[in-house]
Design a protein around this motif. Sequence first.
Motif, PDB file in Angstrom:
ATOM      1  N   PRO A  20       0.809  -1.223   0.000  1.00 19.72           N
ATOM      2  CA  PRO A  20       0.000   0.000   0.000  1.00 19.72           C
ATOM      3  C   PRO A  20       0.845   1.278   0.000  1.00 19.72           C
ATOM      4  O   PRO A  20       1.920   1.311   0.567  1.00 19.72           O
ATOM      5  CB  PRO A  20      -0.828  -0.107   1.286  1.00 19.72           C
ATOM      6  N   LYS A  21       0.304   2.290  -0.647  1.00 16.57           N
ATOM      7  CA  LYS A  21       0.972   3.594  -0.754  1.00 16.57           C
ATOM      8  C   LYS A  21       0.023   4.674  -0.224  1.00 16.57           C
ATOM      9  O   LYS A  21      -1.172   4.553  -0.420  1.00 16.57           O
ATOM     10  CB  LYS A  21       1.304   3.912  -2.215  1.00 16.57           C
ATOM     11  N   PRO A  22       0.464   5.716   0.426  1.00 19.06           N
ATOM     12  CA  PRO A  22       1.851   6.053   0.678  1.00 19.06           C
ATOM     13  C   PRO A  22       2.428   5.351   1.912  1.00 19.06           C
ATOM     14  O   PRO A  22       3.641   5.338   2.102  1.00 19.06           O
ATOM     15  CB  PRO A  22       1.820   7.565   0.895  1.00 19.06           C
ATOM     16  N   ARG A  23       1.576   4.765   2.767  1.00 15.59           N
ATOM     17  CA  ARG A  23       2.041   4.038   3.953  1.00 15.59           C
ATOM     18  C   ARG A  23       1.457   2.631   3.941  1.00 15.59           C
ATOM     19  O   ARG A  23       0.390   2.408   3.383  1.00 15.59           O
ATOM     20  CB  ARG A  23       1.594   4.765   5.235  1.00 15.59           C
ATOM     21  N   PRO A  24       2.126   1.695   4.606  1.00 14.34           N
ATOM     22  CA  PRO A  24       1.622   0.316   4.639  1.00 14.34           C
ATOM     23  C   PRO A  24       0.453   0.141   5.607  1.00 14.34           C
ATOM     24  O   PRO A  24       0.566  -0.452   6.673  1.00 14.34           O
ATOM     25  CB  PRO A  24       2.855  -0.495   5.070  1.00 14.34           C
ATOM     26  N   SER A  25      -0.677   0.728   5.228  1.00 13.97           N
ATOM     27  CA  SER A  25      -1.896   0.630   6.033  1.00 13.97           C
ATOM     28  C   SER A  25      -3.072   0.341   5.106  1.00 13.97           C
ATOM     29  O   SER A  25      -2.936   0.362   3.890  1.00 13.97           O
ATOM     30  CB  SER A  25      -2.136   1.937   6.807  1.00 13.97           C
ATOM     31  N   PHE A  26      -4.221   0.080   5.710  1.00 16.09           N
ATOM     32  CA  PHE A  26      -5.413  -0.245   4.921  1.00 16.09           C
ATOM     33  C   PHE A  26      -6.075   1.024   4.395  1.00 16.09           C
ATOM     34  O   PHE A  26      -6.972   1.575   5.013  1.00 16.09           O
ATOM     35  CB  PHE A  26      -6.414  -1.056   5.753  1.00 16.09           C
ATOM     36  N   ASN A  27      -5.624   1.482   3.241  1.00 15.26           N
ATOM     37  CA  ASN A  27      -6.245   2.647   2.609  1.00 15.26           C
ATOM     38  C   ASN A  27      -7.372   2.153   1.696  1.00 15.26           C
ATOM     39  O   ASN A  27      -7.470   0.953   1.405  1.00 15.26           O
ATOM     40  CB  ASN A  27      -5.202   3.468   1.854  1.00 15.26           C
ATOM     41  N   PRO A  28      -8.251   3.041   1.241  1.00 16.77           N
ATOM     42  CA  PRO A  28      -9.377   2.602   0.404  1.00 16.77           C
ATOM     43  C   PRO A  28      -8.971   1.850  -0.864  1.00 16.77           C
ATOM     44  O   PRO A  28      -9.647   0.899  -1.256  1.00 16.77           O
ATOM     45  CB  PRO A  28     -10.094   3.914   0.065  1.00 16.77           C
ATOM     46  N   SER A  29      -7.864   2.227  -1.490  1.00 19.70           N
ATOM     47  CA  SER A  29      -7.427   1.521  -2.698  1.00 19.70           C
ATOM     48  C   SER A  29      -7.018   0.082  -2.389  1.00 19.70           C
ATOM     49  O   SER A  29      -7.340  -0.841  -3.145  1.00 19.70           O
ATOM     50  CB  SER A  29      -6.265   2.250  -3.361  1.00 19.70           C
ATOM     51  N   LEU A  30      -6.294  -0.112  -1.284  1.00 20.95           N
ATOM     52  CA  LEU A  30      -5.906  -1.466  -0.897  1.00 20.95           C
ATOM     53  C   LEU A  30      -7.141  -2.293  -0.547  1.00 20.95           C
ATOM     54  O   LEU A  30      -7.252  -3.450  -0.951  1.00 20.95           O
ATOM     55  CB  LEU A  30      -4.927  -1.451   0.276  1.00 20.95           C
ATOM     56  N   LEU A  31      -8.072  -1.703   0.188  1.00 21.46           N
ATOM     57  CA  LEU A  31      -9.302  -2.428   0.549  1.00 21.46           C
ATOM     58  C   LEU A  31     -10.087  -2.823  -0.695  1.00 21.46           C
ATOM     59  O   LEU A  31     -10.616  -3.931  -0.779  1.00 21.46           O
ATOM     60  CB  LEU A  31     -10.170  -1.578   1.476  1.00 21.46           C
ATOM     61  N   SER A  32     -10.144  -1.924  -1.663  1.00 28.13           N
ATOM     62  CA  SER A  32     -10.839  -2.223  -2.919  1.00 28.13           C
ATOM     63  C   SER A  32     -10.161  -3.382  -3.643  1.00 28.13           C
ATOM     64  O   SER A  32     -10.826  -4.299  -4.151  1.00 28.13           O
ATOM     65  CB  SER A  32     -10.871  -0.976  -3.800  1.00 28.13           C
ATOM     66  N   ALA A  33      -8.827  -3.371  -3.692  1.00 34.59           N
ATOM     67  CA  ALA A  33      -8.087  -4.452  -4.347  1.00 34.59           C
ATOM     68  C   ALA A  33      -8.282  -5.775  -3.604  1.00 34.59           C
ATOM     69  O   ALA A  33      -8.448  -6.825  -4.236  1.00 34.59           O
ATOM     70  CB  ALA A  33      -6.611  -4.095  -4.439  1.00 34.59           C
ATOM     71  N   CYS A  34      -8.286  -5.729  -2.276  1.00 36.11           N
ATOM     72  CA  CYS A  34      -8.532  -6.942  -1.482  1.00 36.11           C
ATOM     73  C   CYS A  34      -9.934  -7.474  -1.758  1.00 36.11           C
ATOM     74  O   CYS A  34     -10.138  -8.694  -1.869  1.00 36.11           O
ATOM     75  CB  CYS A  34      -8.363  -6.662   0.011  1.00 36.11           C
ATOM     76  N   ASN A  35     -10.889  -6.573  -1.882  1.00 39.70           N
ATOM     77  CA  ASN A  35     -12.256  -6.982  -2.181  1.00 39.70           C
ATOM     78  C   ASN A  35     -12.328  -7.645  -3.563  1.00 39.70           C
ATOM     79  O   ASN A  35     -13.018  -8.652  -3.739  1.00 39.70           O
ATOM     80  CB  ASN A  35     -13.203  -5.787  -2.099  1.00 39.70           C
ATOM     81  N   GLU A  36     -11.612  -7.096  -4.532  1.00 40.29           N
ATOM     82  CA  GLU A  36     -11.573  -7.701  -5.871  1.00 40.29           C
ATOM     83  C   GLU A  36     -10.987  -9.113  -5.808  1.00 40.29           C
ATOM     84  O   GLU A  36     -11.466 -10.027  -6.489  1.00 40.29           O
ATOM     85  CB  GLU A  36     -10.755  -6.842  -6.830  1.00 40.29           C
ATOM     86  N   TYR A  37      -9.958  -9.298  -4.992  1.00 43.29           N
ATOM     87  CA  TYR A  37      -9.363 -10.627  -4.815  1.00 43.29           C
ATOM     88  C   TYR A  37     -10.388 -11.586  -4.213  1.00 43.29           C
ATOM     89  O   TYR A  37     -10.527 -12.729  -4.681  1.00 43.29           O
ATOM     90  CB  TYR A  37      -8.126 -10.520  -3.912  1.00 43.29           C
ATOM     91  N   CYS A  38     -11.106 -11.121  -3.199  1.00 42.33           N
ATOM     92  CA  CYS A  38     -12.151 -11.953  -2.583  1.00 42.33           C
ATOM     93  C   CYS A  38     -13.195 -12.362  -3.616  1.00 42.33           C
ATOM     94  O   CYS A  38     -13.585 -13.537  -3.691  1.00 42.33           O
ATOM     95  CB  CYS A  38     -12.846 -11.193  -1.447  1.00 42.33           C
ATOM     96  N   GLU A  39     -13.633 -11.399  -4.408  1.00 43.31           N
ATOM     97  CA  GLU A  39     -14.633 -11.671  -5.450  1.00 43.31           C
ATOM     98  C   GLU A  39     -14.099 -12.677  -6.460  1.00 43.31           C
ATOM     99  O   GLU A  39     -14.813 -13.587  -6.880  1.00 43.31           O
ATOM    100  CB  GLU A  39     -15.023 -10.371  -6.169  1.00 43.31           C
ATOM    101  N   PHE A  40     -12.833 -12.507  -6.850  1.00 41.83           N
ATOM    102  CA  PHE A  40     -12.219 -13.431  -7.800  1.00 41.83           C
ATOM    103  C   PHE A  40     -12.245 -14.860  -7.260  1.00 41.83           C
ATOM    104  O   PHE A  40     -12.678 -15.792  -7.944  1.00 41.83           O
ATOM    105  CB  PHE A  40     -10.777 -13.004  -8.114  1.00 41.83           C
ATOM    106  N   LEU A  41     -11.769 -15.040  -6.023  1.00 44.24           N
ATOM    107  CA  LEU A  41     -11.743 -16.381  -5.445  1.00 44.24           C
ATOM    108  C   LEU A  41     -13.141 -16.978  -5.351  1.00 44.24           C
ATOM    109  O   LEU A  41     -13.349 -18.141  -5.675  1.00 44.24           O
ATOM    110  CB  LEU A  41     -11.111 -16.368  -4.050  1.00 44.24           C
TER     111      LEU A  41
END
Length: 191
Positions: A20-41
């Motif tokens: 994650p950017k700019p810091r290694p935390s759960f920002n909205p973009s990372l959460l969205s990408a994680c959600n896409e991964y969940c949907e994919f699986l």
Amino acid sequence: AQLRANFDPALGAMWLRWNPKPRPSFNPSLLSACNEYCEFLQNTRGVIRHAGETHIVGASVLCSDVPGIFNLGGDLDLFAQFIESRDRTGLLNYGMACVEVVYRNFVCYDLPLTTISLVQGECLGGGFEAALSSQVIIAERSARFGFPEIMFNLFPGMGAASFVLRRADKRTNDELTSSAKIYSAEELLGK
């Protein structure tokens, strides 16, 4: 850009690496990408095509591409922004997005697979919750864990106590979630 998934056919494992950017935390973009991964699986029912062959995903491994940091948890700048603008809905939606991602990992994406967190480095707050949501936690000796939210007059997120109580007794839960102490991997192994 903040998340990449790679399948290892020899292990039957999907490696989910966040950066994650700019810091290694759960920002909205990372959460969205994680959600896409969940949907994919879930949409593929854990069956994927790799190198022209069909494979079943037997394990989903969470890890980090950020040297020395697994994840630092909530996006404190975003918290402050929501609080300053009195955006209760934004804060609630952010919290629910965080819970949804760890919940899906906790229930193994409703698939017959094993969830694993490979913790290298700092694993704090919501990052610790994410690790605890996996069935298996593998931590390097140098890994450090904790819920520092109390230092910011916050309490650990909605899943912290629930996840800790599934692995430890009430005394340990109270100790972990009500102090800002940072624990080594070895200290937690003994709890």
